[in-house]
Each structure stands twice: as structure tokens, then as C-alpha cells.
Design a protein around this motif. Structure first.
Motif, PDB file in Angstrom:
ATOM      1  N   GLU A  76       0.789  -1.241   0.000  1.00 49.69           N
ATOM      2  CA  GLU A  76       0.000   0.000   0.000  1.00 49.69           C
ATOM      3  C   GLU A  76       0.816   1.283   0.000  1.00 49.69           C
ATOM      4  O   GLU A  76       0.369   2.300  -0.519  1.00 49.69           O
ATOM      5  N   LYS A  77       2.012   1.263   0.619  1.00 51.11           N
ATOM      6  CA  LYS A  77       2.680   2.542   0.858  1.00 51.11           C
ATOM      7  C   LYS A  77       4.193   2.392   0.955  1.00 51.11           C
ATOM      8  O   LYS A  77       4.690   1.448   1.554  1.00 51.11           O
ATOM      9  N   LEU A  78       4.882   3.388   0.388  1.00 51.49           N
ATOM     10  CA  LEU A  78       6.344   3.510   0.489  1.00 51.49           C
ATOM     11  C   LEU A  78       6.663   4.960   0.839  1.00 51.49           C
ATOM     12  O   LEU A  78       6.108   5.872   0.233  1.00 51.49           O
ATOM     13  N   VAL A  79       7.543   5.161   1.794  1.00 49.60           N
ATOM     14  CA  VAL A  79       8.021   6.506   2.113  1.00 49.60           C
ATOM     15  C   VAL A  79       9.546   6.440   2.141  1.00 49.60           C
ATOM     16  O   VAL A  79      10.117   5.564   2.787  1.00 49.60           O
ATOM     17  N   PHE A  80      10.183   7.357   1.402  1.00 57.13           N
ATOM     18  CA  PHE A  80      11.639   7.371   1.388  1.00 57.13           C
ATOM     19  C   PHE A  80      12.172   8.789   1.239  1.00 57.13           C
ATOM     20  O   PHE A  80      11.509   9.663   0.687  1.00 57.13           O
ATOM     21  N   SER A  81      13.375   8.986   1.773  1.00 57.83           N
ATOM     22  CA  SER A  81      14.036  10.282   1.590  1.00 57.83           C
ATOM     23  C   SER A  81      14.612  10.315   0.183  1.00 57.83           C
ATOM     24  O   SER A  81      14.844   9.281  -0.444  1.00 57.83           O
ATOM     25  N   TRP A  82      14.843  11.528  -0.315  1.00 56.23           N
ATOM     26  CA  TRP A  82      15.293  11.740  -1.698  1.00 56.23           C
ATOM     27  C   TRP A  82      16.349  12.835  -1.680  1.00 56.23           C
ATOM     28  O   TRP A  82      16.079  13.960  -1.271  1.00 56.23           O
ATOM     29  N   GLN A  83      17.567  12.475  -2.104  1.00 56.23           N
ATOM     30  CA  GLN A  83      18.623  13.486  -2.127  1.00 56.23           C
ATOM     31  C   GLN A  83      19.534  13.259  -3.323  1.00 56.23           C
ATOM     32  O   GLN A  83      20.112  12.188  -3.491  1.00 56.23           O
ATOM     33  N   TRP A  84      19.645  14.292  -4.151  1.00 57.39           N
ATOM     34  CA  TRP A  84      20.583  14.255  -5.269  1.00 57.39           C
ATOM     35  C   TRP A  84      21.989  14.363  -4.708  1.00 57.39           C
ATOM     36  O   TRP A  84      22.215  15.127  -3.775  1.00 57.39           O
ATOM     37  N   GLU A  85      22.934  13.626  -5.270  1.00 55.47           N
ATOM     38  CA  GLU A  85      24.313  13.691  -4.779  1.00 55.47           C
ATOM     39  C   GLU A  85      24.899  15.090  -4.915  1.00 55.47           C
ATOM     40  O   GLU A  85      25.811  15.457  -4.193  1.00 55.47           O
ATOM     41  N   SER A  86      24.350  15.879  -5.831  1.00 59.02           N
ATOM     42  CA  SER A  86      24.859  17.233  -6.056  1.00 59.02           C
ATOM     43  C   SER A  86      24.168  18.285  -5.186  1.00 59.02           C
ATOM     44  O   SER A  86      24.445  19.468  -5.313  1.00 59.02           O
ATOM     45  N   SER A  87      23.279  17.858  -4.293  1.00 58.05           N
ATOM     46  CA  SER A  87      22.489  18.813  -3.512  1.00 58.05           C
ATOM     47  C   SER A  87      22.575  18.525  -2.013  1.00 58.05           C
ATOM     48  O   SER A  87      22.578  17.361  -1.604  1.00 58.05           O
ATOM     49  N   PRO A  88      22.597  19.568  -1.192  1.00 58.99           N
ATOM     50  CA  PRO A  88      22.577  19.351   0.257  1.00 58.99           C
ATOM     51  C   PRO A  88      21.159  19.119   0.800  1.00 58.99           C
ATOM     52  O   PRO A  88      21.000  18.733   1.946  1.00 58.99           O
ATOM     53  N   HIS A  89      20.152  19.349  -0.029  1.00 61.28           N
ATOM     54  CA  HIS A  89      18.768  19.277   0.447  1.00 61.28           C
ATOM     55  C   HIS A  89      18.181  17.873   0.316  1.00 61.28           C
ATOM     56  O   HIS A  89      18.362  17.212  -0.697  1.00 61.28           O
ATOM     57  N   THR A  90      17.472  17.467   1.350  1.00 60.39           N
ATOM     58  CA  THR A  90      16.761  16.186   1.334  1.00 60.39           C
ATOM     59  C   THR A  90      15.273  16.470   1.319  1.00 60.39           C
ATOM     60  O   THR A  90      14.787  17.323   2.068  1.00 60.39           O
ATOM     61  N   THR A  91      14.551  15.771   0.461  1.00 61.12           N
ATOM     62  CA  THR A  91      13.101  15.879   0.407  1.00 61.12           C
ATOM     63  C   THR A  91      12.518  14.505   0.727  1.00 61.12           C
ATOM     64  O   THR A  91      13.256  13.536   0.946  1.00 61.12           O
ATOM     65  N   THR A  92      11.201  14.421   0.769  1.00 58.65           N
ATOM     66  CA  THR A  92      10.535  13.164   1.122  1.00 58.65           C
ATOM     67  C   THR A  92       9.547  12.777   0.031  1.00 58.65           C
ATOM     68  O   THR A  92       8.772  13.615  -0.441  1.00 58.65           O
TER      69      THR A  92
END
Length: 139
Positions: A76-92
Motif C-alpha cells: 500500500e505505501k512507500l516513504v523514502f528520503s530523496w537526495q541528489w548527490e549534487s544537492s545538500p537538500h533532502t526531500t521526502t
């Protein structure tokens, strides 16, 4: 903070759709927009486990994203962090899977915590490009 939501239906069972997000061999068939390829997809599929996907364009330029799985509720559901190697920002990223019939499912993707609208828009475009390639991995 900015966020995006995309909903699409697919001609696949909810289990098949869920597995397309969790199996490296399947991820490598679709997890890049347009004509880009996925030469590398590594997945440690457990809560706290890491993933890393390499997307490559026709000129050989690579775009690498990684993160960790925060929540897994199969199918039903997946939640994961997302971060480009070139970026300091993490999104969800949260992906919700809903069975509509035996062979039709709905996917809802919610990507949150963007610092700027421009990045949100670029990710919306990227996700739409990836999801356009997803049906070929579900066959």
C-alpha cells in the motif's frame, strides 16, 4: 516549502506496481525520464535501508539520487528520503498504491519539502517522465 502530487492509473495489479518500485532489475527499466537509462540501481529494501539510482542521459552525463526507506507497508505505501548527490537538500517521497480491480491500480506520488518552486516544478516534470516509462516495466 513546496510539494507536488501526481496520481495515475496503471494496468497492473497493485503487487506488480509496488514491486516495480522495490526490485532493482525492474527499477532499471523505467526509473528515469524520457530516453535516459538507469545503469545502476541498488536497493536495500527495509526500513532504514538505503537506495541509490544512477540516471544517465544520451551524452553519458549522470544524475545520481539516493536516500533511505522510512516506511514500508507492502503493497500500500512507500516513504523514502530523496537526495541528489549534487544537492545538500533532502526531500521526502510518499507513494500510495491502491488496487482498483485485479489488473488495474492507482498510484499517488507525493513529493514534499522542496525549498523552491523551481525545484518542485523540475521534479514534477521528472516524475511525469519516469511514470510515462513505468508501463513498459509492468508488462
Amino acid at each position: 516549502m513546496y510539494s507536488l502530487t501526481i496520481s495515475q492509473e496503471f494496468n497492473a495489479s497493485v503487487e506488480t506496481l509496488f514491486n516495480a518500485w522495490t526490485t532493482p532489475e525492474v527499477i532499471s527499466q523505467w526509473f528515469a525520464p524520457g530516453n535516459m537509462t538507469v545503469p545502476e540501481a541498488s536497493v536495500d529494501f527495509k526500513v532504514g535501508g538505503a537506495y541509490r539510482f544512477v540516471m544517465q542521459n544520451q551524452d553519458g552525463e549522470q544524475f545520481i539520487v539516493g536516500g533511505e526507506y522510512r516506511e514500508i507497508a507492502k503493497p500500500e505505501k512507500l516513504v523514502f528520503s530523496w537526495q541528489w548527490e549534487s544537492s545538500p537538500h533532502t526531500t521526502t517521497v510518499t507513494v500510495l498504491f491502491t488496487a482498483l480491480t485485479d489488473n488495474k491500480s492507482k498510484l499517488e506520488l507525493i513529493h514534499t519539502e522542496f525549498q523552491e518552486q523551481e525545484f518542485c516544478d523540475k521534479h514534477n516534470e521528472g516524475w511525469l517522465g519516469c511514470l510515462a516509462n513505468l508501463p513498459r516495466a509492468l508488462a
